[in-house]
Design a protein around this motif. Structure first.
Motif, mmCIF file in Angstrom:
data_model
loop_
_atom_site.group_PDB
_atom_site.id
_atom_site.type_symbol
_atom_site.label_atom_id
_atom_site.label_comp_id
_atom_site.label_asym_id
_atom_site.label_seq_id
_atom_site.Cartn_x
_atom_site.Cartn_y
_atom_site.Cartn_z
ATOM 1 N N ILE A 286 43.880 74.061 32.239
ATOM 2 C CA ILE A 286 45.644 73.387 32.023
ATOM 3 C C ILE A 286 46.316 73.531 32.601
ATOM 4 O O ILE A 286 47.293 74.973 33.129
ATOM 5 C CB ILE A 286 45.689 74.393 30.348
ATOM 6 C CG1 ILE A 286 44.563 74.062 29.330
ATOM 7 C CG2 ILE A 286 47.104 73.962 29.718
ATOM 8 C CD1 ILE A 286 44.479 74.484 28.126
ATOM 9 N N PRO A 287 46.717 72.317 33.336
ATOM 10 C CA PRO A 287 48.550 72.648 34.281
ATOM 11 C C PRO A 287 49.004 73.502 33.514
ATOM 12 O O PRO A 287 49.505 73.317 32.405
ATOM 13 C CB PRO A 287 48.126 70.795 34.331
ATOM 14 C CG PRO A 287 47.252 70.648 33.382
ATOM 15 C CD PRO A 287 46.753 71.282 32.691
ATOM 16 N N GLY B 213 52.788 74.536 32.414
ATOM 17 C CA GLY B 213 53.824 74.025 32.398
ATOM 18 C C GLY B 213 53.154 72.454 31.239
ATOM 19 O O GLY B 213 54.093 72.496 29.849
ATOM 20 N N SER B 214 52.328 72.817 30.243
ATOM 21 C CA SER B 214 51.351 72.044 29.673
ATOM 22 C C SER B 214 51.876 72.529 27.965
ATOM 23 O O SER B 214 51.906 73.677 28.289
ATOM 24 C CB SER B 214 49.956 71.854 29.756
ATOM 25 O OG SER B 214 49.141 71.408 30.584
ATOM 26 N N THR B 215 51.927 72.013 27.106
ATOM 27 C CA THR B 215 51.820 72.545 25.639
ATOM 28 C C THR B 215 50.763 71.707 25.048
ATOM 29 O O THR B 215 49.773 70.536 25.531
ATOM 30 C CB THR B 215 52.928 71.656 24.685
ATOM 31 O OG1 THR B 215 54.445 72.288 25.646
ATOM 32 C CG2 THR B 215 52.986 71.917 23.832
ATOM 33 N N VAL B 216 49.797 72.696 24.662
ATOM 34 C CA VAL B 216 48.830 72.683 23.459
ATOM 35 C C VAL B 216 49.454 72.043 22.078
ATOM 36 O O VAL B 216 49.517 73.272 21.539
ATOM 37 C CB VAL B 216 47.609 73.959 23.695
ATOM 38 C CG1 VAL B 216 46.144 73.442 22.780
ATOM 39 C CG2 VAL B 216 46.883 74.123 25.312
ATOM 40 N N SER B 217 48.692 71.240 21.486
ATOM 41 C CA SER B 217 49.286 70.855 20.567
ATOM 42 C C SER B 217 48.220 70.643 19.142
ATOM 43 O O SER B 217 48.486 71.140 17.837
ATOM 44 C CB SER B 217 49.431 69.181 20.993
ATOM 45 O OG SER B 217 48.701 68.874 20.659
#
Length: 145
Positions: A56-57, A59-63
């Motif tokens: 997961i890169p 700064g990503s947000t897992v929603s």
């Protein structure tokens, strides 16, 4: 107790067994995982699972996330609720038992049940029927945070 399969790359799992006489046995090399009880009154099985999320890169947000278990066998005749908690301990697959999370390190409360062992609020639940069929999938929607 249900026997389940966890698949995927970057997954580490074991189960810990609260049955009398099994509290010091490590199941890290077992093919499946145990979850629940054999029957009412028998010690519980809990299942620490780790996921490597480095793909997961930054700064990503897992929603949203869904955790799916596949039933390989069922040894209980009661419906049950499966709850998922974030573990606070750095448990070791080849060492964790009902009593310890790694060699020389006890869970605060046996079975990873203490406030220092896991978060107090679950991040997802699912109801498992009394007699799930082999191959049934149990999907647990996890709370993003």
């Amino acid at each position: 107790m249900a026997v389940l399969t966890v698949q995927g790359t970057g997954v580490t799992d074991t189960y810990i067994n609260g049955l009398a006489g099994q509290e010091t046995t490590n199941y890290g090399s077992s093919e499946g995982i145990g979850l629940g009880h054999y029957s009412v009154g028998d010690g519980p099985f809990r299942t620490p699972i780790k996921f490597v999320l480095t793909d997961i890169p930054a700064g990503s947000t897992v929603s949203s996330a869904t955790f799916t278990l596949t039933v390989r066998g069922d040894f209980s005749d009661n419906a049950r609720t499966i709850s998922v908690y974030r573990c606070k301990r750095a448990w070791v697959e080849a060492q964790a038992t009902w009593n310890i999370y790694s060699t020389g390190n006890n869970w605060q409360t046996a079975g990873a049940a203490g406030a220092d062992d896991r978060e107090g609020t679950n991040i997802g639940t699912a109801t498992q029927p009394a007699s799930p069929a082999v191959g049934d999938e149990i999907a647990i929607t996890l709370t993003a945070s």
